[in-house]
Design a protein around this motif. Structure first.
Motif, mmCIF file in Angstrom:
data_model
loop_
_atom_site.group_PDB
_atom_site.id
_atom_site.type_symbol
_atom_site.label_atom_id
_atom_site.label_comp_id
_atom_site.label_asym_id
_atom_site.label_seq_id
_atom_site.Cartn_x
_atom_site.Cartn_y
_atom_site.Cartn_z
ATOM 1 N N ILE A 221 5.297 53.503 -7.449
ATOM 2 C CA ILE A 221 5.573 54.606 -6.526
ATOM 3 C C ILE A 221 6.041 54.049 -5.193
ATOM 4 N N ASP A 222 7.094 54.630 -4.648
ATOM 5 C CA ASP A 222 7.584 54.239 -3.331
ATOM 6 C C ASP A 222 6.707 54.897 -2.257
ATOM 7 N N GLU B 220 7.044 55.176 0.941
ATOM 8 C CA GLU B 220 7.721 55.898 2.019
ATOM 9 C C GLU B 220 8.138 57.296 1.575
ATOM 10 N N SER B 221 8.720 57.378 0.387
ATOM 11 C CA SER B 221 9.183 58.680 -0.109
ATOM 12 C C SER B 221 8.103 59.430 -0.884
ATOM 13 N N CYS B 222 7.033 58.714 -1.244
ATOM 14 C CA CYS B 222 5.944 59.289 -2.046
ATOM 15 C C CYS B 222 6.413 59.696 -3.436
ATOM 16 N N ARG B 223 7.471 59.060 -3.928
ATOM 17 C CA ARG B 223 8.033 59.413 -5.223
ATOM 18 C C ARG B 223 7.949 58.222 -6.192
ATOM 19 N N PRO B 224 7.813 58.499 -7.475
ATOM 20 C CA PRO B 224 7.932 57.423 -8.460
ATOM 21 C C PRO B 224 9.300 56.756 -8.337
ATOM 22 N N ILE B 225 9.348 55.452 -8.486
ATOM 23 C CA ILE B 225 10.608 54.726 -8.309
ATOM 24 C C ILE B 225 11.538 54.930 -9.498
ATOM 25 N N GLY C 55 13.522 56.628 -12.534
ATOM 26 C CA GLY C 55 14.025 57.973 -12.785
ATOM 27 C C GLY C 55 13.192 58.725 -13.796
ATOM 28 N N ARG D 282 10.010 58.345 -14.087
ATOM 29 C CA ARG D 282 8.665 58.331 -13.491
ATOM 30 C C ARG D 282 7.822 57.158 -13.969
#
Length: 301
Positions: A194-195, A197-202, A204, A206
């Protein structure tokens, strides 16, 4: 120098160090180059019945201890792949086709549609819906698919097993009952990054599969358990990047090893020859044959 030639899963090889499925093998040129660089055999990228683009990117990310990937089994379909196998054979070593399917009939269609020196059944990819581990986590599926493919071809059949189960030996025994000439252990471990900074899985997709040095100890334990439970050969894969890693896997009970993620090291394709040479020097120093090294950890424990 000690001889490394012999049979690995009913396939004769000059070295037990092979190219693993997934990292390369999408083109005949990469297969041929691996062969000419010292690989004892090469395994193709997995191919199936229909062309697939795979998951949206990013599909690969480097993490501590290895690589995390969620390619999604992209492939041109087996109908467009025979030429790549034929080009790979120009390297002078066996070419094993890695194949996948959602059903027994799909596995059979791909196997009968390709001319290869052996087949590796991908029943273990952790990140492709309806394929891989979603099929191969059930022993009954492993046995049925293995038996169907084995009956439809005249070359050796290996089954690549998933470690993402409670007991991998149950899957190995199922492959053995189905007539497999060997099992390959292991495929990647389910994992995620998980990134912050963006709080998103890196990735695509997940989540994906972890490969590289971080999974070697899991692979060694899986090989050790399978070799103790099965009467058919075990091929070890997962985290092998040096001759010492290969020796450890062989001592656990593997008759051969596959190398994948380590090809990203600076030595690149040269890793096949360096591992093989290191193994041969080690055997000379110990006064052992390759056959004597297989399963040594069990005999001396």
């Amino acid at each position: 120098m000690a001889s490394l030639s012999g049979y690995v899963g009913a396939i004769r090889m000059d070295s037990p160090v092979m190219l693993a499925a997934g990292i390369l093998g999408t083109t005949g040129a990469s297969l041929r180059r691996a062969a000419l660089s010292g690989a004892g055999a090469v395994v193709t990228k997995s191919v199936g019945v229909a062309e697939r683009e795979g998951h949206r990117g990013p599909v690969v990310v480097q993490v501590e201890g290895g690589l995390l990937n969620a390619m999604g089994l992209p492939n041109p379909s087996y109908r467009s792949f025979q030429e790549e196998i034929d080009i790979g054979r120009e390297g002078g070593v066996p070419v094993i086709a890695s194949i996948f399917g959602a059903t027994t009939s799909e596995f059979g269609e791909v196997a009968t549609g390709l001319d290869a020196d052996g087949f590796e059944l991908n029943l273990s990819c952790p990140h492709a819906e309806r394929f891989g581990a979603e099929v191969g986590c059930e022993a009954c599926n492993v046995e049925e698919i293995t038996r169907a493919v084995k009956r439809s071809v005249s070359v050796p059949v290996w089954v690549k097993l998933t470690p993402n189960v409670a007991e991998i030996t149950a899957l190995g025994l199922a492959a053995q009952r189905g007539g497999a000439d060997g099992v390959v252990a292991i495929n990647t471990l389910k994992a995620m990054a998980i990134d912050v900074e963006s709080c998103r899985p890196i990735l695509g997709n997940r989540f994906g599969g972890l490969s590289g040095p971080a999974i070697k100890a899991v692979a060694v334990k899986s090989v050790y358990d399978l070799a103790g439970a099965l009467d058919i050969p075990v091929i070890g894969v997962g985290g092998i990047s040096r001759w010492e890693d290969a020796a450890e896997m062989i001592m656990a009970g593997a008759c051969g090893v596959q190398v994948g993620t380590a090809l990203r090291k600076p030595e690149g394709y040269g890793i096949f020859r360096s591992i093989s040479e290191g193994l041969a020097i080690y055997l000379d120093r110990k006064g052992m044959t390759l056959e004597e090294l297989v399963g040594a950890a069990r005999r001396f424990s």
